[in-house]
Write an enzyme that holds these catalytic residues in place. Structure first.
Site, PDB file in Angstrom:
ATOM      1  N   ARG A   1      -7.550  30.636  60.435  1.00 48.05           N
ATOM      2  CA  ARG A   1      -7.937  31.581  59.690  1.00 48.05           C
ATOM      3  C   ARG A   1      -6.963  31.655  58.396  1.00 48.05           C
ATOM      4  O   ARG A   1      -7.422  31.901  57.246  1.00 48.05           O
ATOM      5  CB  ARG A   1      -7.830  32.792  60.289  1.00 48.05           C
ATOM      6  CG  ARG A   1      -8.039  34.104  59.439  1.00 48.05           C
ATOM      7  CD  ARG A   1      -9.418  34.289  58.807  1.00 48.05           C
ATOM      8  NE  ARG A   1     -10.440  34.479  59.642  1.00 48.05           N
ATOM      9  CZ  ARG A   1     -10.888  35.858  60.314  1.00 48.05           C
ATOM     10  NH1 ARG A   1     -10.212  36.840  60.246  1.00 48.05           N
ATOM     11  NH2 ARG A   1     -12.191  35.875  60.891  1.00 48.05           N
TER      12      ARG A   1
ATOM     13  N   LYS B   1     -11.888  54.133  74.488  1.00 43.21           N
ATOM     14  CA  LYS B   1     -12.085  52.867  75.049  1.00 43.21           C
ATOM     15  C   LYS B   1     -11.798  52.928  76.666  1.00 43.21           C
ATOM     16  O   LYS B   1     -10.833  53.621  77.099  1.00 43.21           O
ATOM     17  CB  LYS B   1     -10.685  52.063  74.687  1.00 43.21           C
ATOM     18  CG  LYS B   1     -11.015  50.400  74.328  1.00 43.21           C
ATOM     19  CD  LYS B   1      -9.954  49.830  73.239  1.00 43.21           C
ATOM     20  CE  LYS B   1     -10.173  48.336  73.492  1.00 43.21           C
ATOM     21  NZ  LYS B   1      -9.510  47.732  72.417  1.00 43.21           N
TER      22      LYS B   1
ATOM     23  N   GLU C   1      -3.868  37.313  59.896  1.00 38.71           N
ATOM     24  CA  GLU C   1      -3.267  35.949  60.466  1.00 38.71           C
ATOM     25  C   GLU C   1      -2.788  35.459  58.976  1.00 38.71           C
ATOM     26  O   GLU C   1      -1.588  34.752  58.804  1.00 38.71           O
ATOM     27  CB  GLU C   1      -4.154  35.192  61.091  1.00 38.71           C
ATOM     28  CG  GLU C   1      -4.406  35.193  62.520  1.00 38.71           C
ATOM     29  CD  GLU C   1      -5.389  36.315  62.920  1.00 38.71           C
ATOM     30  OE1 GLU C   1      -6.140  36.836  61.944  1.00 38.71           O
ATOM     31  OE2 GLU C   1      -5.488  36.579  63.947  1.00 38.71           O
TER      32      GLU C   1
HETATM   33  C1  LIG Z   1      -8.881  36.511  63.912  1.00 37.17           C
HETATM   34  C2  LIG Z   1      -8.879  37.070  65.063  1.00 37.17           C
HETATM   35  N1  LIG Z   1      -7.636  37.479  65.305  1.00 37.17           N
HETATM   36  C3  LIG Z   1      -7.524  38.142  66.696  1.00 37.17           C
HETATM   37  C4  LIG Z   1      -8.480  38.338  67.368  1.00 37.17           C
HETATM   38  C5  LIG Z   1      -8.217  38.950  69.104  1.00 37.17           C
HETATM   39  N2  LIG Z   1      -8.879  40.325  68.628  1.00 37.17           N
HETATM   40  C6  LIG Z   1      -9.958  40.205  69.498  1.00 37.17           C
HETATM   41  S1  LIG Z   1     -10.553  41.655  69.814  1.00 37.17           S
HETATM   42  C7  LIG Z   1      -9.203  42.253  68.917  1.00 37.17           C
HETATM   43  C8  LIG Z   1      -8.832  44.011  68.705  1.00 37.17           C
HETATM   44  C9  LIG Z   1     -10.123  44.607  68.140  1.00 37.17           C
HETATM   45  O1  LIG Z   1      -9.943  45.851  68.059  1.00 37.17           O
HETATM   46  P1  LIG Z   1     -11.116  46.705  67.291  1.00 37.17           P
HETATM   47  O2  LIG Z   1     -11.831  45.874  66.197  1.00 37.17           O
HETATM   48  O3  LIG Z   1     -10.481  48.165  66.971  1.00 37.17           O
HETATM   49  O4  LIG Z   1     -12.064  47.071  68.668  1.00 37.17           O
HETATM   50  P2  LIG Z   1     -12.037  47.547  69.917  1.00 37.17           P
HETATM   51  O5  LIG Z   1     -11.733  46.262  70.972  1.00 37.17           O
HETATM   52  O6  LIG Z   1     -10.846  48.554  70.146  1.00 37.17           O
HETATM   53  O7  LIG Z   1     -13.294  48.177  70.213  1.00 37.17           O
HETATM   54  C10 LIG Z   1      -8.270  41.309  68.697  1.00 37.17           C
HETATM   55  C11 LIG Z   1      -7.043  41.339  68.121  1.00 37.17           C
HETATM   56  C12 LIG Z   1      -9.620  37.855  66.990  1.00 37.17           C
HETATM   57  N3  LIG Z   1     -10.693  37.894  67.674  1.00 37.17           N
HETATM   58  N4  LIG Z   1      -9.746  37.332  65.812  1.00 37.17           N
END
Ligand SMILES: Cc1ncc(C[n+]2csc(CCOP(=O)(O)OP(=O)(O)O)c2C)c(N)n1
Length: 656
Positions: A410, A295, A382
């Site tokens: 959600r 990242k 959630e």
């Molecule tokens: C339902 C929901 N909860 C929380 C989020 C906030 N959120 C956005 S990206 C993310 C983390 C994503 O991590 P990952 O899928 O591993 O992707 P990366 O950013 O590490 O590439 C979160 C918790 C969201 N977008 N949707």
């Protein structure tokens, strides 16, 4: 400059690598001004180039989970010129958007939807007998989300042609959590497994072009697969690991679910990615390719501070430092919530805090730091967070769940079935209730009043400022009902916070200013939450123009203060309700229902968001101006009720 995906296919490998560097420069410089998801996008530059090298969008489909990491895809699909205005008014959206480009086959912003959506596309393709490739790109944190497993469970029985790419960088927004994250780590570090995987990768890397070679590769992969099923992931030799967790004696979870598994491979090795995707394209079996990425790759500050640069505001391009906050700037609501929770937890040992993968965004990080044993991060889950809180409540605890208004959607069934139906006193702190301007429609929290006020047992409140937020949290800890507090994103009002919070009377509004009964035309302004400021400003303008104004802070959207609303409803010539919420089903609707029941016939002017999805913009104020959530429009609408509309005023009403 690359205008479209077809150009990616014409470049040599060194040219592609040069392009990767240019893309990183673009990302770093544009996001330094606009803010956005820098770390996730820097991590997928090579992956996105390889995808566009091997596949053909829009015919082939890329489905991105959350889709916060699709900026590179946007840059490569004819949107480079518009990229400098990403997340700005009129500019590109920060997520995949079907209406923005034919290359965005599926829109998202919430996590955990990509595998299901991609599988639906694959099923549809199979049904219509075509042969598009469907590629789903999901992060390691998507595997903390239940829907992802619902889809994984369903893939092998649904289709033979499906490519999943697990982009594993070990981070969610914060460090990824839970058993699956440990499992992936064991997979990555298993020496036996890695040797086999490396052998297969070097075979793939050396593979000449052509159908015969790919046939050979499939044979080799079968051998590889046979060998991995014999490699348990247990490294310790005991049934249970030193940390007390299971030893994961089983082999590869994806294989167990009927999917081919390839990897882990270096997600920044462009030639390897290309040959692996070429191979995957010819698979006659669903496949998951596990890639490891960093990242923030290419920007030192983003590597060092992955959480900050997951989704960042503007920063200094050279140092990565955030732009300094103005001296004396008010605190953010999320920090007030987090710091208050710490104080409340210190006095009440039944209180605990729960976040669904958002410790910094919700301010829960304050509790994590101060009292880690009272803090739970359950992952992007959630529904689980809500039911987990319900379970804790039945055992005498009093959980505070901090979840953004939009993400709590959600868990709606859980709110109904587990929380409200059983009348469990969980406290919900709903951050980002109102607009999340740069993010846009996937992130605006404009529906929670409507989706909560129809559920029995609910207490729902909205503070007008940070001091009242503290009072509401304190009050919530004294309730025997599910309690919801909605407050906006970002900076609070800048008012002092009392040392000792006040216990509020449930269902009682605050009368800030009564009518002066000076014989002038009477307007009662009910300003909910942050829009109370707007109500006060509108009242000041109206008073200057000869109106007698009352200002009320409703505090509660449920139970509504029937007495105060009825009293002012009957006393006023015009009632105004102001809310940072959809008008449909919101606070103003609740007032209309009450007036209808009580026989109050006074005209109600409702200020709030119209019945449409609100786009993204540079600032909240721009959207408020566009949709009429302004002092000017409020005053104009009131005056129009008294037949005092001017030409300027009429135009404003039309806009609203
Ligand atoms: C339902 C929901 N909860 C929380 C989020 C906030 N959120 C956005 S990206 C993310 C983390 C994503 O991590 P990952 O899928 O591993 O992707 P990366 O950013 O590490 O590439 C979160 C918790 C969201 N977008 N949707």
């Amino acid at each position: 400059m690359v205008d479209g995906p077809e150009h990616v296919k014409k470049l040599t490998l060194p040219q592609l690598q040069e392009l990767a560097a240019e893309i990183r420069e673009d990302l770093i410089s544009v996001l330094a001004r606009n803010g956005g998801h820098l770390g996730p996008n820097l991590g997928v530059v090579e992956l996105t180039l390889a995808l566009h090298r091997v596949f053909n969008t829009p015919r082939d489909k890329f489905v991105w989970d959350v889709s916060h990491q699709c900026y590179v895809h946007k840059l490569l699909t004819g949107r480079k010129n518009r990229f400098p205005a990403i997340r700005q008014t009129g500019g590109l959206n920060g997520f995949a958007l079907r209406t923005e480009s034919e290359h965005d086959c599926y829109g998202a912003g919430h996590a955990g939807t990509a595998l299901s959506a991609a599988l639906g596309m694959a099923a549809a393709r199979d049904k219509r007998g075509t042969d598009e490739n469907i590629i789903c790109i999901f992060g390691d944190a998507a595997l903390t989300n239940g829907i992802s497993y619902e889809a994984l469970n369903n893939i092998s029985q649904t289709t033979k042609k499906f490519i999943g790419i697990l982009n594993d960088n070990e981070w969610s927004i914060a460090k990824n959590v839970g058993a699956i994250s440990n499992y992936l780590n064991k997979l990555i570090t298993n020496p036996h497994y890695n040797k086999l995987s490396r052998d297969f990768q070097s075979f793939l890397r050396r593979l000449p072009k052509g159908a015969l070679a790919l046939k050979l590769a499939h044979k080799a992969e079968e051998g590889f697969k046979g060998a991995i099923t014999e490699v348990g992931l247990r490294q310790t030799g005991s049934l249970v690991d030193a940390d007390g967790r299971g030893g994961y004696g089983s082999p590869i979870i994806f294989e167990e679910m009927g999917l081919r598994y390839l990897g882990p491979i270096n997600g920044h090795d462009l030639p390897l990615l290309i040959s692996t995707l070429e191979f995957a394209k010819t698979c006659d079996h669903p496949i998951v390719i596990h890639i490891l990425t960093q990242k923030g790759k290419g920007f030192e500050a983003a590597i060092k501070f992955p959480e900050k640069f997951h989704g960042t505001g503007p920063y200094d391009m050279n140092t990565g430092d955030s732009l300094p906050a103005k001296a004396g700037a008010p605190p953010n609501y999320q920090d007030v919530m987090g710091q208050t929770l710490v104080k409340l937890c210190q006095k009440d040992n039944t209180l605990v805090g729960i976040t669904a993968a958002m410790p910094s965004g919700t301010g829960m990080k304050h509790l994590e730091k101060a009292m880690p044993d009272r803090y739970y991060d359950v992952g992007i889950a959630e529904e689980h967070a809500v039911i987990f809180a319900a379970g804790m409540t039945t055992m005498g605890f009093h959980p505070v769940c901090a979840i953004y208004s939009t993400f709590l959607q959600r868990a709606y069934d859980c709110l109904h079935h587990d929380i409200c139906l059983q009348n469990l006193p969980v406290i919900f702190c709903m951050d980002r209730a109102g607009l999340s301007a740069n993010d846009g429609p996937t992130h605006h929290g404009l529906f929670d009043i409507a989706y909560l006020r129809c559920l029995p047992n609910v207490i729902a409140m909205a503070p007008k400022d940070e001091d009242e937020l503290v009072d509401m949290m304190f009050t919530a800890t004294h309730q025997n009902h599910p309690t919801f507090i909605r407050y906006p994103r970002g900076a609070a009002e800048g008012v002092p916070i009392k040392d000792q919070p006040q216990l509020l009377e449930i269902g009682k509004a605050e009368v800030i200013q009564n009518f002066s009964n000076n014989g002038k035309r009477k307007v009662a302004l009910f300003g909910l939450g942050p829009l109370n400021t707007l109500a006060r400003k509108a009242a000041a303008e109206l008073a200057a123009e000869g109106y007698d104004c009352a200002i009320i802070n409703p505090r509660f959207t449920k139970p509504l203060d029937a007495g105060t609303h009825e009293f002012f409803g009957k006393a006023a010539d015009v009632v105004v309700t102001l809310e940072d919420h959809a008008l449909m089903g919101g606070y103003g609707s609740a007032v209309l229902e009450l007036f209808s029941e009580k026989g109050v016939t006074t005209t109600v002017v409702r200020i709030g968001w119209p019945d449409q999805f609100i786009e993204h913009a540079t600032t909240q104020d721009e959207l408020r101006r566009k949709y009429g959530l302004t002092v000017e429009n409020t005053v104009a609408k009131v005056k129009a009720q008294f037949g005092e509309a001017t030409a300027k005023v009429t135009r404003l009403i039309e806009v609203a």
